[in-house]
Design an enzyme around this catalytic site. Structure first.
Site, mmCIF file in Angstrom:
data_model
loop_
_atom_site.group_PDB
_atom_site.id
_atom_site.type_symbol
_atom_site.label_atom_id
_atom_site.label_comp_id
_atom_site.label_asym_id
_atom_site.label_seq_id
_atom_site.Cartn_x
_atom_site.Cartn_y
_atom_site.Cartn_z
ATOM 1 N N GLU A 1 5.840 110.266 23.064
ATOM 2 C CA GLU A 1 5.658 110.160 24.506
ATOM 3 C C GLU A 1 6.966 109.802 25.202
ATOM 4 O O GLU A 1 7.282 110.339 26.270
ATOM 5 C CB GLU A 1 4.606 109.091 24.838
ATOM 6 C CG GLU A 1 3.251 109.331 24.193
ATOM 7 C CD GLU A 1 3.074 108.578 22.886
ATOM 8 O OE1 GLU A 1 2.044 107.912 22.725
ATOM 9 O OE2 GLU A 1 3.986 108.664 22.016
ATOM 10 N N CYS B 1 0.451 103.887 21.222
ATOM 11 C CA CYS B 1 0.449 102.561 20.618
ATOM 12 C C CYS B 1 0.423 101.482 21.692
ATOM 13 O O CYS B 1 0.941 101.666 22.794
ATOM 14 C CB CYS B 1 1.653 102.386 19.698
ATOM 15 S SG CYS B 1 3.242 102.521 20.527
#
Length: 347
Positions: free
Chosen positions: A58, A83
């Site tokens: 990302e 995460c």
């Protein structure tokens, strides 16, 4: 969600999975993750997790954007839940919240107990729309090593061997060279580059003196693993040349040397302890290349996930019988005269 939107999500998620695959061999023990940023139906940013310890997918995708304010009207696709904890890098969920991304589309939730739904909770709590389960099956297949490691607390275990048309894995003197052809051997080197570890028993180490490295392909060498319970193998074998990390599991002693670990396990429950220690060593996947007794030990203990078996047209007449297994045939290919069969464990 409309049918059209769902179809579009699948198209962009397929691209995300393709990007994730580029990290194979470099990101373990992390999973392979890709990310695509879409605005008005067009891809404006892409990224993938390139190497363990480096930026996540990302982050790499967002860094491609000059004007990051566009994220407020964009959808970001990622095959694994962002995460929510600080590891080698800051939490990706926090970064997406900070940029006020409009929507996040995810294939799989993260089985890591440090994440396990918390990333999605963070995003939704910040008012970000989250869609999950897009190409979920394909995402689990891509990261089957990671999911096995997290959910079963053991490495993903691949069995590999070559056998003759009449069912032998080696001659009576334990010589197994060469049953499969050179194309098969090159493919095996590719497979080695994709797994964290490669394991053989003492008899294979002694009779074949394998190097267990990657030579006919480009990629990293796996960690070499040998079972030598009573430390009878010669120190002159390739396995002990210290050129790559090697673990020797035994019942006698524990020693640590440069690129060589001797790890003592109890005779009782030896195999279960071995598998448990591989988790401790962060070895997420293992390819087992023999011999027959070692392969049979893993099969008998139902400790395997897939088998890759070459069947060559030649016959030995007599020799060491190939292991028997209860696997389910899932793929079959011809490779320059050899048959290559892929089996999935029924367990």
């Amino acid at each position: 969600m409309t049918r059209h939107d769902h179809h579009q999500d699948e198209i962009f998620m397929q691209r995300t999975l393709e990007l994730a695959l580029l990290g194979r061999s470099y990101v373990s023990p992390n999973p392979m993750v890709g990310s695509v940023i879409v605005h008005d139906g067009k891809i404006i940013g892409e990224g993938w997790h390139r190497k363990y310890g480096q930026a996540h997918a990302e982050v790499n995708a967002v860094q491609q954007l000059t004007d990051k304010s566009i994220l407020r009207e964009s959808t970001i696709y990622v095959n694994l839940e962002p995460c929510s904890h600080t590891g080698k890098t800051p939490p990706c969920a926090d970064m997406l919240v900070q940029h006020q991304v409009k929507k996040v589309v995810i294939a799989n939730l993260d089985s890591n107990p440090l994440v396990a739904g918390n990333g999605v909770k963070k995003l939704r709590a910040a008012g970000i729309e989250v869609v999950t389960g897009i190409l979920e099956k394909q995402g689990r297949e891509l990261n089957k090593r990671f999911f096995t490691f997290m959910e079963k607390n053991r490495p993903y275990i691949i069995l590999k061997w070559a056998e003759t048309a009449d069912g032998f894995i080696a001659r009576e003197n334990f010589d197994s060279r060469w049953i499969s052809n050179e194309h098969a051997r090159q493919l095996v080197h590719k497979w080695r580059s994709e797994e964290d570890g490669i394991l053989v028993g003492a008899r294979t180490a002694m009779h074949d003196n394998p190097q267990l490295n990657v030579r006919d392909w480009t990629g990293r060498d796996p960690v070499r693993i040998v079972i030598d319970r009573y430390l009878k193998l010669s120190a002159k074998l390739h396995l002990f040349d210290r050129k790559q990390k090697t673990i020797c599991y035994n019942v006698l002693k524990h020693e640590e040397h440069n690129n060589l670990l001797l790890i003592r396990l109890d005779e009782q429950d030896f195999l279960q302890q071995l598998v448990k220690d591989l988790v401790k060593q962060k070895i997420q996947s293992v390819i087992i290349e023999g011999g027959a007794a070692t392969l049979a030990m893993f099969i008998g203990n139902e400790l395997w996930d897939e088998a890759r078996i070459f069947i060559a047209p030649q016959k030995f007449g007599k020799g060491i019988a190939a292991p028997r297994h209860p696997g389910i045939l899932i793929e079959q290919h011809m490779l320059a005269g050899d048959s290559l069969n892929f089996y999935r464990s029924p367990h």
